[in-house]
Design a protein around this motif. Structure first.
Motif, short mmCIF file in Angstrom:
data_model
loop_
_atom_site.label_atom_id
_atom_site.label_comp_id
_atom_site.label_asym_id
_atom_site.label_seq_id
_atom_site.Cartn_x
_atom_site.Cartn_y
_atom_site.Cartn_z
N SER A 111 38.53 37.99 39.97
CA SER A 111 38.38 38.78 41.20
C SER A 111 37.68 40.09 40.91
O SER A 111 36.92 40.21 39.95
N ARG A 132 35.98 43.78 40.16
CA ARG A 132 35.82 44.66 39.00
C ARG A 132 35.91 43.92 37.66
O ARG A 132 36.41 44.48 36.68
N HIS A 155 34.00 41.76 44.02
CA HIS A 155 33.15 42.94 44.20
C HIS A 155 33.27 43.94 43.05
O HIS A 155 34.25 43.94 42.33
N THR A 182 41.56 34.63 37.31
CA THR A 182 42.08 35.92 36.85
C THR A 182 41.99 36.94 37.98
O THR A 182 41.13 36.84 38.85
N SER A 183 42.87 37.92 37.93
CA SER A 183 42.88 38.98 38.93
C SER A 183 41.84 40.04 38.58
O SER A 183 40.95 39.80 37.76
N GLN A 184 42.02 41.22 39.18
CA GLN A 184 40.99 42.24 39.01
C GLN A 184 40.92 42.81 37.59
O GLN A 184 41.84 42.67 36.81
#
Lengths: 295, 231
Positions: free
Chosen positions: B118, B120, B138, B98-100
């Motif tokens: 990724s 957050r 991060h 999955t993305s942010q």
């Protein structure tokens, strides 16, 4: 917002498809940038001659311009699409660029090199892709941009890609906060700028570093300590392209890679039409890490 | 619409497909649906309200399953930014990455990511349980208020920055901890919670004792002039 796309074709037999793949990528990214669009195509056909990408304003009479330029330069070919003209000539940039600047105030030089051709215009990406017949282009790689203007006016001057060196160009999603100061510093070093746009400064910064024989990796690593703000960059060169995201990484990017191509875009949907993309290795570039592809 | 074979993005628009899934009658016997050719479209399966199962064959774009209530959504692919944003209940299971901002501000239910999430991940989460079988990027757990974030791999920089009462369990290591996030002692109650999450995620390779616990030091709750630089 803005949308950025890039496509590097690993196999020569696919080169004829570059334009059609890239035009669908740009078209899809209209949702991220409806104000203007542009693209750079790298095609290594020319060995000895240079290609100069020119944008002609309506004030320029194309026939007169062609006649005029033929008088001054030999071994010349001219390709005109919409309001853009690509001039093929063996004249070196040191001679040709000052000639254009001196004699034609209504002609904008938007890029030059042995491989690169740049096209950009104001308006909807869908129309722009059609006007320039992007789907007819072939080449080894290309990058493109759809712009939602934030930093400067919606003009050709403010449109990406920005080319500030031979066969170099940059597209950018994000905004820089220290570009005015950096522009002043680069002007002192001899770099020229044509707009108030932040991305042009980043392009100039990158060209300046590359001209000092710094590698792409070192150049982009230097960006991390000298460029403030948000960015996902795609930097095109004769050999391929590179990607960098700032360390906050709030500007998106996704990469799809397989044996045939490397595709990068702001959103996956821009590459959903590429062949076998669902089986490609799909990942996000990590913040602050330089990725490069090419020969 | 109304026929299952039409839940195909080659044949129908996002709005029609979503509208169909959002308005399933409770009395309808059919409870399982398959969405085809999602092509990274945004907001697929946003706002579902009923206890249905939706399988999505392919990669999805932003905010998939946002505001979900009760539904179980299974994505056979990757997901873009904000998967399950503001989810209230139900389950979302992603088989890829999955993305942010996965599970941003989600109030309840469970999100399971088989790959990596990724940056957050779980930003400002308010009660959801997020299970990530890989690693997280991060600033994960940034300002997270309630619920649990369980990570089987590692975490990027500034894990749990300005965290409130979310609990983070992690089997690997965070690259660094964010402001006001500290490691805490694992209790018997934590072991039970972790075992339950591992079961939900169908994770057999790890045991509850492999995990470390992180949470809030609660020093930023009230303004303190000595902490001014940390705000």
């Amino acid at each position: 917002m803005c949308g950025i796309v890039g496509l590097y074709l690993k196999k020569k037999k696919l080169h004829s498809q570059l334009g059609s793949y890239l035009s669908a990528m740009l078209d899809n990214m209209s949702s991220r940038g409806p104000d203007s669009a542009g693209f750079a195509i790298y095609n290594n056909k020319e060995k000895k001659r240079y290609k100069y990408s020119l944008c002609l304003s309506k004030k320029v009479n194309l026939n007169n311009f062609e006649e005029d330029i033929k008088k001054n330069f030999k071994n010349l070919d001219i390709k005109t699409i919409s309001d853009h003209t690509i001039l093929y000539t063996s004249a070196k940039p040191q001679k040709f660029i000052p000639f254009i600047k001196k004699n034609y105030e209504n002609i904008l030089l938007i890029g030059y090199g042995k491989s690169i051709e740049i096209f950009k215009q104001v308006g909807s990406p869908k129309d722009i892709v059609k006007k320039f017949n992007l789907d007819q282009f072939s080449g080894s790689h290309g990058i493109g941009h759809t712009r939602m203007a934030t930093e400067s006016a919606i003009t050709i001057d403010g449109s990406h890609p920005y080319s500030t060196g031979e066969d170099e160009c940059l597209v950018h999603n994000g905004s820089l906060s220290n570009h005015n100061n950096l522009r002043r510093e680069l002007i002192k070093k001899g770099q020229e700028f044509h707009s108030l746009n932040d991305t042009e400064v980043a392009a100039g910064y990158i060209s300046n570093k590359l001209s000092k024989n710094k590698s792409m990796k070192n150049t982009l690593t230097d960006c991390l300590s000298n460029l403030d703000g948000f960015y996902t960059f795609i930097v095109g060169t004769n050999n391929g392209f590179a990607i960098l995201r700032d360390e906050i990484a709030c500007k998106p990017a996704v990469i799809a890679e397989n044996a045939n191509y490397v595709a990068v875009a702001s959103e996956f949907q821009a590459m959903a039409h590429l062949p076998n993309v669902n089986k490609a290795k799909i990942y996000e570039p990590e913040p602050g890490v330089v990725y490069t592809w090419g020969k | 619409m109304g026929k299952i074979e039409n839940l195909d993005f080659k044949k129908n628009s996002l709005r029609k497909i979503n509208s169909f899934l959002q308005n399933i009658s409770y009395k309808n016997n059919k409870r399982e649906f398959t969405v085809k050719n999602p092509r990274g479209e945004h907001a697929i399966c946003a706002g579902l309200k009923e206890n249905i199962l939706v399988k999505i064959n392919g990669h999805v774009g932003y905010y998939c399953g946002g505001m979900n209530q009760k539904a179980k959504i299974v994505i056979d692919g990757n997901a873009g930014t904000g998967l399950g944003e503001n989810m209230m209940s139900g389950t979302i299971h992603v088989k890829g990455n999955t993305s942010q901002s996965t599970g941003a501000t989600a109030h309840g239910g469970t999100i399971i990511v088989d790959g990596n999430a990724s940056s957050r991940c779980g930003i400002s989460m308010k009660g959801v349980d997020i299970i990530v079988k890989g690693s997280v990027g991060h600033m994960s757990g940034f300002m997270a208020q309630a619920g649990t974030l369980l990570v089987c791999g590692n975490a990027g920089e500034a894990l749990g920055d300005s965290i409130y009462e979310t609990v983070i369990y992690i089997a690997g290591n965070p690259k660094s901890l964010g402001v006001d996030c500290i490691e805490k002692k694992i209790t018997k109650n934590d072991i039970k919670k972790i075992e339950n999450l591992l079961k939900q995620g169908n994770i057999n390779k790890l045991k509850a004792i492999n995990f470390k616990k992180f949470g809030s030091a609660r020093k930023l709750y009230n303004f303190n002039i000595d902490n001014a630089s940390d705000y």
